[in-house]
Design a protein around this motif. Structure first.
Motif, short mmCIF file in Angstrom:
data_model
loop_
_atom_site.label_atom_id
_atom_site.label_comp_id
_atom_site.label_asym_id
_atom_site.label_seq_id
_atom_site.Cartn_x
_atom_site.Cartn_y
_atom_site.Cartn_z
N MET A 1 3.95 -1.04 -8.28
CA MET A 1 3.47 -1.90 -7.21
C MET A 1 3.62 -3.35 -7.64
O MET A 1 3.48 -3.66 -8.81
CB MET A 1 1.99 -1.63 -6.89
N ASP B 1 3.53 -7.73 -5.89
CA ASP B 1 3.23 -8.59 -4.75
C ASP B 1 4.52 -8.95 -4.03
O ASP B 1 5.62 -8.68 -4.53
CB ASP B 1 2.53 -9.86 -5.25
N THR B 2 4.40 -9.59 -2.89
CA THR B 2 5.56 -9.95 -2.07
C THR B 2 6.60 -10.72 -2.86
O THR B 2 7.79 -10.46 -2.72
CB THR B 2 5.10 -10.79 -0.86
N ARG C 1 3.60 -4.96 -2.13
CA ARG C 1 2.71 -5.30 -1.02
C ARG C 1 3.41 -6.42 -0.27
O ARG C 1 3.57 -7.51 -0.79
CB ARG C 1 1.36 -5.76 -1.54
N TYR D 1 5.79 2.93 4.66
CA TYR D 1 4.70 1.95 4.66
C TYR D 1 4.11 1.79 6.06
O TYR D 1 2.89 1.77 6.23
CB TYR D 1 5.23 0.60 4.15
N ARG E 1 -0.26 2.82 2.37
CA ARG E 1 -0.57 1.38 2.36
C ARG E 1 -1.86 1.12 1.57
O ARG E 1 -1.93 0.18 0.78
CB ARG E 1 -0.73 0.85 3.78
N ILE F 1 -1.28 1.46 -2.21
CA ILE F 1 -0.59 0.27 -2.75
C ILE F 1 -1.59 -0.87 -2.92
O ILE F 1 -1.62 -1.53 -3.96
CB ILE F 1 0.57 -0.15 -1.82
N LEU F 2 -2.42 -1.08 -1.92
CA LEU F 2 -3.40 -2.16 -1.98
C LEU F 2 -4.42 -1.93 -3.10
O LEU F 2 -4.74 -2.85 -3.85
CB LEU F 2 -4.12 -2.30 -0.63
#
Length: 179
Positions: free
Chosen positions: A20, A22-23, A44, A133, A140, A143-144
């Motif tokens: 995982m 971040d953007t 994410r 997703y 989702r 992942i968070l």
């Protein structure tokens, strides 16, 4: 590519299957490399509405026609497939560092032929990821939760080292610097 460097150069017996991030930690090249290495990349994404969905053929995809207007250049993947496998093998065996690979795939801000092929492959993986997703709330949430766990660890590290501005110091080190 820092995520893959950390993954490939780790010195533990851990064998993660899914990563995982971040953007800011994703690109289509990263999706492609992770897939070639046998990992599932699950970032994410903050800008889901701006993401492109890709299709492999110009065939009729029914309800997904409007969503997946862009077509993968499968010939580019086929033409570079052997090189892509050699690249993945070299990374997996530690013969080459992930940072060096990224410099090779991307020269002066644009992708090489091999880099474009890895990105095309990554577009397929990214589309499969996006479909999962969007469709799966539990995915989702997972992942968070995982991402928040990592953020919590970083927040703890910042709190612990705040007074020392990110460095560990001892009386001996301070005395040495003063002299």
């Amino acid at each position: 590519m820092g995520v893959s460097s950390g993954l490939l150069e780790q010195q533990t017996n851990l064998e993660p299957r899914e990563i995982m991030a971040d953007t800011h930690g994703y690109s289509e090249v990263v999706f492609g490399l992770f897939a070639l290495l046998g990992y599932r990349f699950s970032p994410r994404l903050a800008d889901l509405a701006d993401q492109r969905f890709w299709r492999l053929l110009k065939d009729d995809y029914g309800a997904l026609n409007e969503l997946s207007r862009h077509v993968i250049n499968s010939h580019l993947i086929i033409d570079h497939w052997d090189d892509m496998l050699r690249l993945a093998g070299s990374l997996k065996l530690g013969k080459v560092k992930a940072t060096a690979v990224m410099r090779t795939l991307q020269w002066a801000g644009s992708l090489s032929g091999l880099g474009r092929a890895v990105a095309e492959f990554g577009r397929m993986e990214k589309t499969l990821y996006l479909l999962a997703y969007v469709q799966d709330e539990a995915y989702r949430r997972r992942i968070l939760v995982q991402f928040n766990r990592g953020e919590g660890r970083h927040a703890l590290a910042r709190a612990v080292f705040h007074a020392r501005k990110g460095s560990c110091a001892s009386a001996t080190a301070r005395e040495w610097r003063a002299s």
